[in-house]
Design a protein around this motif. Structure first.
Motif, PDB file in Angstrom:
ATOM      1  N   UNK A  30      -1.422  12.032 -11.937  1.00  0.00           N
ATOM      2  CA  UNK A  30      -1.788  13.267 -11.145  1.00  0.00           C
ATOM      3  C   UNK A  30      -2.383  14.365 -12.129  1.00  0.00           C
ATOM      4  N   UNK A  31      -1.956  14.211 -13.348  1.00  0.00           N
ATOM      5  CA  UNK A  31      -2.386  15.327 -14.236  1.00  0.00           C
ATOM      6  C   UNK A  31      -3.491  14.604 -15.070  1.00  0.00           C
ATOM      7  N   UNK A  32      -3.154  13.580 -15.610  1.00  0.00           N
ATOM      8  CA  UNK A  32      -4.275  12.685 -16.771  1.00  0.00           C
ATOM      9  C   UNK A  32      -5.431  12.039 -15.696  1.00  0.00           C
ATOM     10  N   UNK A  33      -5.069  11.908 -14.331  1.00  0.00           N
ATOM     11  CA  UNK A  33      -6.153  11.321 -13.783  1.00  0.00           C
ATOM     12  C   UNK A  33      -6.098   9.683 -13.766  1.00  0.00           C
ATOM     13  N   UNK A  34      -5.033   9.292 -14.542  1.00  0.00           N
ATOM     14  CA  UNK A  34      -5.330   7.621 -14.755  1.00  0.00           C
ATOM     15  C   UNK A  34      -4.593   6.915 -13.371  1.00  0.00           C
ATOM     16  N   UNK A  35      -5.541   6.297 -12.418  1.00  0.00           N
ATOM     17  CA  UNK A  35      -4.982   6.187 -11.247  1.00  0.00           C
ATOM     18  C   UNK A  35      -5.388   4.338 -11.160  1.00  0.00           C
ATOM     19  N   UNK A  36      -5.988   3.673 -11.829  1.00  0.00           N
ATOM     20  CA  UNK A  36      -6.456   2.484 -11.582  1.00  0.00           C
ATOM     21  C   UNK A  36      -4.826   1.803 -11.795  1.00  0.00           C
ATOM     22  N   UNK A  37      -4.769   0.300 -11.252  1.00  0.00           N
ATOM     23  CA  UNK A  37      -3.544  -0.270 -11.196  1.00  0.00           C
ATOM     24  C   UNK A  37      -3.195  -0.576 -12.627  1.00  0.00           C
TER      25      UNK A  37
ATOM     26  N   UNK B 286       0.893  -1.421   0.045  1.00  0.00           N
ATOM     27  CA  UNK B 286       0.006   0.076  -0.012  1.00  0.00           C
ATOM     28  C   UNK B 286       0.945   1.399  -0.080  1.00  0.00           C
ATOM     29  N   UNK B 287       2.132   1.291  -0.287  1.00  0.00           N
ATOM     30  CA  UNK B 287       2.978   2.247  -0.344  1.00  0.00           C
ATOM     31  C   UNK B 287       2.497   3.152  -1.826  1.00  0.00           C
ATOM     32  N   UNK B 288       2.674   4.299  -1.653  1.00  0.00           N
ATOM     33  CA  UNK B 288       2.167   5.323  -2.703  1.00  0.00           C
ATOM     34  C   UNK B 288       2.925   4.947  -4.072  1.00  0.00           C
ATOM     35  N   UNK B 289       2.197   5.097  -5.113  1.00  0.00           N
ATOM     36  CA  UNK B 289       2.904   4.754  -6.496  1.00  0.00           C
ATOM     37  C   UNK B 289       4.188   5.355  -6.748  1.00  0.00           C
ATOM     38  N   UNK B 290       4.422   6.689  -6.415  1.00  0.00           N
ATOM     39  CA  UNK B 290       5.768   7.270  -6.762  1.00  0.00           C
ATOM     40  C   UNK B 290       6.676   6.828  -6.033  1.00  0.00           C
ATOM     41  N   UNK B 291       6.456   6.550  -4.677  1.00  0.00           N
ATOM     42  CA  UNK B 291       7.456   6.063  -3.794  1.00  0.00           C
ATOM     43  C   UNK B 291       7.741   4.509  -4.079  1.00  0.00           C
ATOM     44  N   UNK B 292       6.627   3.781  -4.525  1.00  0.00           N
ATOM     45  CA  UNK B 292       6.874   2.501  -4.977  1.00  0.00           C
ATOM     46  C   UNK B 292       7.595   2.559  -6.299  1.00  0.00           C
TER      47      UNK B 292
ATOM     48  N   UNK C  57       9.519   7.997 -13.456  1.00  0.00           N
ATOM     49  CA  UNK C  57       8.886   8.561 -12.386  1.00  0.00           C
ATOM     50  C   UNK C  57       8.057   9.603 -12.825  1.00  0.00           C
ATOM     51  N   UNK C  58       8.474  10.717 -13.686  1.00  0.00           N
ATOM     52  CA  UNK C  58       7.709  11.890 -14.307  1.00  0.00           C
ATOM     53  C   UNK C  58       6.694  11.385 -14.921  1.00  0.00           C
ATOM     54  N   UNK C  59       6.862  10.219 -15.786  1.00  0.00           N
ATOM     55  CA  UNK C  59       5.737   9.876 -16.743  1.00  0.00           C
ATOM     56  C   UNK C  59       4.656   9.214 -15.956  1.00  0.00           C
TER      57      UNK C  59
ATOM     58  N   UNK D 206      -3.661   1.424 -15.402  1.00  0.00           N
ATOM     59  CA  UNK D 206      -3.303   2.611 -15.885  1.00  0.00           C
ATOM     60  C   UNK D 206      -1.676   2.899 -15.343  1.00  0.00           C
ATOM     61  N   UNK D 207      -1.566   2.474 -14.227  1.00  0.00           N
ATOM     62  CA  UNK D 207      -0.355   2.961 -13.468  1.00  0.00           C
ATOM     63  C   UNK D 207       0.755   1.956 -14.291  1.00  0.00           C
ATOM     64  N   UNK D 208       0.405   0.637 -14.357  1.00  0.00           N
ATOM     65  CA  UNK D 208       1.309  -0.336 -15.230  1.00  0.00           C
ATOM     66  C   UNK D 208       1.600   0.461 -16.436  1.00  0.00           C
ATOM     67  N   UNK D 209       0.494   0.840 -17.253  1.00  0.00           N
ATOM     68  CA  UNK D 209       0.776   1.089 -18.553  1.00  0.00           C
ATOM     69  C   UNK D 209       1.678   2.649 -18.637  1.00  0.00           C
ATOM     70  N   UNK D 210       1.556   3.408 -17.759  1.00  0.00           N
ATOM     71  CA  UNK D 210       2.315   4.595 -17.545  1.00  0.00           C
ATOM     72  C   UNK D 210       3.557   4.139 -17.454  1.00  0.00           C
ATOM     73  N   UNK D 211       3.933   3.065 -16.429  1.00  0.00           N
ATOM     74  CA  UNK D 211       5.097   2.695 -15.872  1.00  0.00           C
ATOM     75  C   UNK D 211       5.988   2.204 -17.276  1.00  0.00           C
ATOM     76  N   UNK D 212       5.248   1.503 -18.153  1.00  0.00           N
ATOM     77  CA  UNK D 212       5.648   0.941 -19.186  1.00  0.00           C
ATOM     78  C   UNK D 212       6.308   1.993 -20.274  1.00  0.00           C
ATOM     79  N   UNK D 213       5.426   2.872 -20.465  1.00  0.00           N
ATOM     80  CA  UNK D 213       5.718   4.084 -21.271  1.00  0.00           C
ATOM     81  C   UNK D 213       7.020   4.899 -20.747  1.00  0.00           C
ATOM     82  N   UNK D 214       6.930   5.220 -19.592  1.00  0.00           N
ATOM     83  CA  UNK D 214       8.084   5.849 -18.764  1.00  0.00           C
ATOM     84  C   UNK D 214       9.467   4.942 -18.909  1.00  0.00           C
ATOM     85  N   UNK D 215       9.094   3.606 -18.822  1.00  0.00           N
ATOM     86  CA  UNK D 215      10.315   2.827 -18.887  1.00  0.00           C
ATOM     87  C   UNK D 215      10.850   2.722 -20.119  1.00  0.00           C
TER      88      UNK D 215
END
Length: 190
Positions: free
Chosen positions: A99-106, A37-43, A91-93, A108-117
């Motif tokens: 926080x800007x686009x509001x994509x907060x589901x698990x 349950x750690x925040x996504x950016x810290x995780x 982490x920026x992506x 969506x987070x994984x998708x953003x992580x893939x793009x950023x990575x």
């Protein structure tokens, strides 16, 4: 063509090490974010730091093992700096999407992580191969200098002063070649 094959092999090995880092990154992120349950950016930061450590071992001891390792302190410092920039990109992506686009589901987070990575991986590849794991300088071939006896035996017989003058020129030319070869070796040792 040889250079293209070499870089293609390097890209494949970089991908293998990077893929292992991705697996570590996503596994740690998932455990930290969903499991603990750690925040996504810290995780993401924790996951990326652990992946950076495992990737360094793969890059240094497998992919770039033949690269210059004389200045390991410099190498590790640059590796950490460029990895840190990559982590900021990733982490920026993730932060932007959440926080800007509001994509907060698990998902969506994984998708953003893939793009950023993906963006961070391109940056890391270029920076690691260019500045961190520097190639050893090309070695100039040492000229094959035949012995005076072999050079003399290969030539037709000469007589008198002409033979002595020719032998003197040959000896001087061989000495110059040997001196040049020694200077190359000493320069490499420095």
């Amino acid at each position: 063509m040889q250079k293209v094959r070499g870089i293609r092999g390097e890209v494949v090995k970089f991908g293998i090490v990077g893929l292992s880092g991705v697996v570590v990154n996503f596994a740690v992120f998932w455990v930290c974010n969903i499991g603990l349950g750690i925040a996504s950016l810290r995780s993401n930061i924790a996951a990326t730091v652990i992946a950076i450590a495992t990737n360094y071992l793969g890059y240094r001891y497998w992919l770039y093992r033949d690269r210059d390792a004389d200045s390991r302190k410099r190498e590790i410092t640059l590796f950490l700096v460029f990895s840190g920039f990559g982590m900021l990109i990733e982490t920026g992506v993730l932060g932007f999407s959440q926080y800007v686009l509001g994509l907060d589901s698990n998902f969506e987070k994984m998708g953003a992580k893939v793009v950023g990575l993906a963006i961070a991986t391109v940056f890391r590849f270029v920076s690691y191969r260019t500045w961190v794991f520097k190639a050893l300088p090309e070695t100039a071939p040492v000229p094959n200098v035949p012995s005076p006896q072999a050079a003399h035996a290969a030539e037709p017989a000469r007589t008198g002063e002409a033979a002595e003058a020719a032998d003197g020129r040959e000896l001087a030319a061989q000495a110059e070649l040997m001196l040049a070869a020694e200077q190359i070796r000493y320069a490499k040792a420095e």
